[in-house]
Design an enzyme around this catalytic site. Structure first.
Site, PDB file in Angstrom:
ATOM      1  N   TYR A  56      -0.588 -24.588 -17.411  1.00 58.01           N
ATOM      2  CA  TYR A  56      -0.029 -25.581 -18.427  1.00 58.01           C
ATOM      3  C   TYR A  56       1.088 -25.337 -18.845  1.00 58.01           C
ATOM      4  O   TYR A  56       2.028 -26.135 -19.239  1.00 58.01           O
ATOM      5  CB  TYR A  56      -1.257 -25.685 -19.688  1.00 58.01           C
TER       6      TYR A  56
ATOM      7  N   ALA B 245       3.492 -23.474 -18.027  1.00 63.96           N
ATOM      8  CA  ALA B 245       4.591 -23.683 -17.084  1.00 63.96           C
ATOM      9  C   ALA B 245       4.933 -25.093 -16.581  1.00 63.96           C
ATOM     10  O   ALA B 245       6.137 -25.534 -16.606  1.00 63.96           O
ATOM     11  CB  ALA B 245       4.308 -22.964 -15.540  1.00 63.96           C
TER      12      ALA B 245
END
Length: 253
Positions: free
Chosen positions: A158, A160
């Protein structure tokens, strides 16, 4: 209430709940005709019902943002039904099942990336194509303060993807501002949605945890995030280009 979006057509992906629903309602209150999109017809229809019960104009399109053909159809249907597309809020996203990276299933990684990043790419692709050919428009992308600070162990996928949303926003904003397509992002912190609760956590426990971590001392509301989105999409933010507006009660200050 102002009428900043009277005569405009606004598309909200992930419009069946949470921030998406609150933002769709806010656009409608300010005069926009709203199209809400997502994978659940029931939740989308509930959003439409809430808007029309207040005298607003709205319709729903079931679409999976990870599928190019469905996103292309979403934009085409919006234009066919309502005569244009002037504003888009690319809100669809998932957090994925939390796990340290070495223990994260590849399927979870792939699903989070497909929804949060590839889904955004596809939405931008078709929204921009229409807007640049019809005089321009405004787009707001859903990022997250987690993408900026990354301080949530177990949410590597999430974090990233949301960091990527912020960078991609800046890139495409510069690519298309010359064609009057103005693109920005919003980065909420912990907001009063299901996504802000950890597995098995009650609302009360969530509120206490966030109150201890956020300088403002409380969880944010969906309406507060919606207000930020509407400002970014409005003529009042005409000089804001490629900006990522953090709305998190001071958590990343």
């Amino acid at each position: 209430m102002s009428n900043r979006f009277t005569g405009k057509v606004a598309l909200v992906t992930g419009g069946g709940s949470g921030i998406g629903r609150a933002t769709a309602k806010a656009f409608a209150r300010e005069g926009a005709t709203v199209v809400v999109a997502g994978r659940s017809a029931d939740s989308l229809n509930q959003t439409v019902k809430l808007i029309t019960s207040e005298g607003g104009l709205a319709s729903a399109v079931v679409a999976d943002v990870t599928r190019s053909d469905e996103v292309a159809n979403l934009v085409a249907t919006t234009v066919q039904r309502h005569g244009g597309l002037h504003v888009a809020f690319n809100n669809a996203g998932i957090i994925g099942r939390p796990a340290p990276l070495a223990d994260l299933d590849e399927e979870v990684w792939d699903t989070v990336v497909a929804t949060n990043l590839t889904g955004l790419y596809l939405a931008l692709k078709y929204e921009i194509a229409h807007m640049r050919a019809h005089g321009g428009g405004a787009i707001v992308n859903m990022a997250s303060n987690i993408g900026a600070h990354g301080r949530r162990p177990g949410l590597g996928a999430y974090a990233a993807t949301k960091a990527a949303v912020s960078v991609l926003t800046r890139t495409v904003a510069r690519e298309y501002i010359g064609e009057n397509v103005r693109i920005n992002a919003v980065s909420p912190g912990a907001t009063d949605t299901a996504m802000s609760r950890r597995p098995g956590e009650s609302d009360a426990d969530r509120d206490a945890r966030i109150a201890a971590a956020v300088p403002l001392g409380r969880v944010g509301t969906t309406e507060e995030v919606a207000a930020a989105v509407l400002w970014l999409a409005s003529p009042e933010a005409a000089f804001a280009v490629g900006h990522d507006l953090v709305v998190d009660g001071g958590a990343t200050a």
